[in-house]
Design a protein around this motif. Structure first.
Motif, short mmCIF file in Angstrom:
data_model
loop_
_atom_site.label_atom_id
_atom_site.label_comp_id
_atom_site.label_asym_id
_atom_site.label_seq_id
_atom_site.Cartn_x
_atom_site.Cartn_y
_atom_site.Cartn_z
N GLN A 126 0.85 -1.21 0.07
CA GLN A 126 -0.19 0.00 0.02
C GLN A 126 1.00 1.07 -0.15
N SER A 127 0.22 2.46 -0.44
CA SER A 127 0.95 3.54 -0.39
C SER A 127 1.50 4.04 1.12
N PRO A 128 2.56 4.33 1.39
CA PRO A 128 3.10 4.53 2.73
C PRO A 128 2.42 5.79 3.18
N LYS A 129 2.10 6.75 2.43
CA LYS A 129 1.19 7.84 2.91
C LYS A 129 -0.24 7.58 3.45
N HIS A 130 -0.61 6.62 2.62
CA HIS A 130 -2.12 6.25 2.96
C HIS A 130 -2.05 5.47 4.25
N LEU A 131 -1.02 4.56 4.38
CA LEU A 131 -1.02 3.99 5.73
C LEU A 131 -0.67 4.81 6.96
N PHE A 132 0.12 5.90 6.77
CA PHE A 132 0.71 6.76 7.70
C PHE A 132 -0.43 7.80 8.07
N ILE A 133 -1.18 8.37 7.03
CA ILE A 133 -2.04 9.63 7.26
C ILE A 133 -3.37 9.11 7.71
N GLN A 134 -3.96 8.07 6.62
CA GLN A 134 -5.31 7.75 6.76
C GLN A 134 -5.54 6.73 7.76
N GLN A 135 -4.64 5.61 7.94
CA GLN A 135 -4.78 4.49 8.85
C GLN A 135 -4.09 4.82 10.04
N ASN A 137 -0.88 3.93 10.72
CA ASN A 137 -0.06 2.88 11.17
C ASN A 137 1.39 3.31 10.40
N GLU A 138 2.10 3.66 11.50
CA GLU A 138 3.47 4.03 11.30
C GLU A 138 4.48 2.85 10.96
N GLU A 139 4.14 1.71 11.49
CA GLU A 139 4.98 0.47 11.38
C GLU A 139 4.97 0.11 9.78
N LYS A 140 3.74 0.01 9.69
CA LYS A 140 3.40 -0.41 8.11
C LYS A 140 3.84 0.36 7.20
N ALA A 141 3.86 1.70 7.52
CA ALA A 141 4.20 2.86 6.57
C ALA A 141 5.78 2.73 6.41
N ARG A 142 6.50 2.58 7.45
CA ARG A 142 7.84 2.06 7.47
C ARG A 142 8.00 0.89 6.60
N GLU A 143 7.64 0.04 6.63
CA GLU A 143 7.70 -1.09 5.79
C GLU A 143 7.52 -0.90 4.63
N SER A 144 6.53 -0.35 4.17
CA SER A 144 6.22 0.14 2.88
C SER A 144 7.22 1.11 2.22
#
Length: 192
Positions: A126-135, A137-144
């Motif tokens: 998934q898009s890191p920005k979507h994971l971080f801002i909308q969801q 979820n910093e951990e998943k954003a970092r993985e992305s």
């Protein structure tokens, strides 16, 4: 489109776009089998809607690309679509595949390309920005970010996280004025 991207997710919106591309092609091909012009019109209508959703792909690529390559990847995706259209359009001529007997090849090509796009998109994060801002979820954003930026890019990942934190704060403000944009250095200049 914005509500779809924020609610469903960028990746899921792209998957929906690919699915609709396949569905439009199937409608056109089914019109040939059932001899129903209405299905061709529906398929063509679906294909037309997909042109607007192409912007989602450009936004997703920009959000997933490292800052130094963001312009290049966005340009590549946008120009690639235009070049592909220019290359395929001559195939629609009556002297090539635009005949009563061969027109079905065009929706077949579209279905194959949409299927390939669907299969490739499924394996990407998934898009890191979507994971971080909308969801949130910093951990998943970092993985992305790790997937898209590559190994040993901790500095760039931290910078991307800081940018997303700033963007999230700006989004929380509600409306951003032109003065707010002009006063913030990162909105005007790319960092060296």
């Amino acid at each position: 489109m914005g509500k779809l991207m924020d609610g469903l997710g960028r990746k899921e919106t792209i998957l929906l776009r690919s699915f609709l591309g396949i569905l439009g092609s199937i409608c056109m091909l089914t019109s040939l089998l059932l001899n129903r012009f209405e299905l061709y019109v529906i398929g063509h209508l679906i294909a037309g809607m997909l042109q607007g959703l192409r912007v989602v792909l450009i936004i997703w690529m920009a959000e997933c690309s490292p800052d130094s390559k963001r312009g290049l990847t966005s340009l590549f995706i946008n120009s690639g679509g235009v070049i592909m259209t220019l290359l395929v359009t001559p195939l629609c001529l009556p002297s090539v595949w635009g005949t009563e007997r061969l027109w079905f090849l065009l929706p077949c090509i579209t279905a194959l390309l949409a299927t390939a796009h669907l299969l490739i998109t499924v394996i990407l994060p998934q898009s890191p920005k979507h994971l971080f801002i909308q969801q949130n979820n910093e951990e998943k954003a970092r993985e992305s970010l790790q997937f898209y930026y590559g190994d040993h890019k901790e500095k760039e990942i931290e910078e991307a996280i800081r940018e997303m934190i700033h963007e999230n704060k700006q989004a929380g403000k509600g409306k951003t004025s032109v003065l707010d944009i002009l006063q913030h250095r990162t909105h005007r200049f790319q960092e060296p």
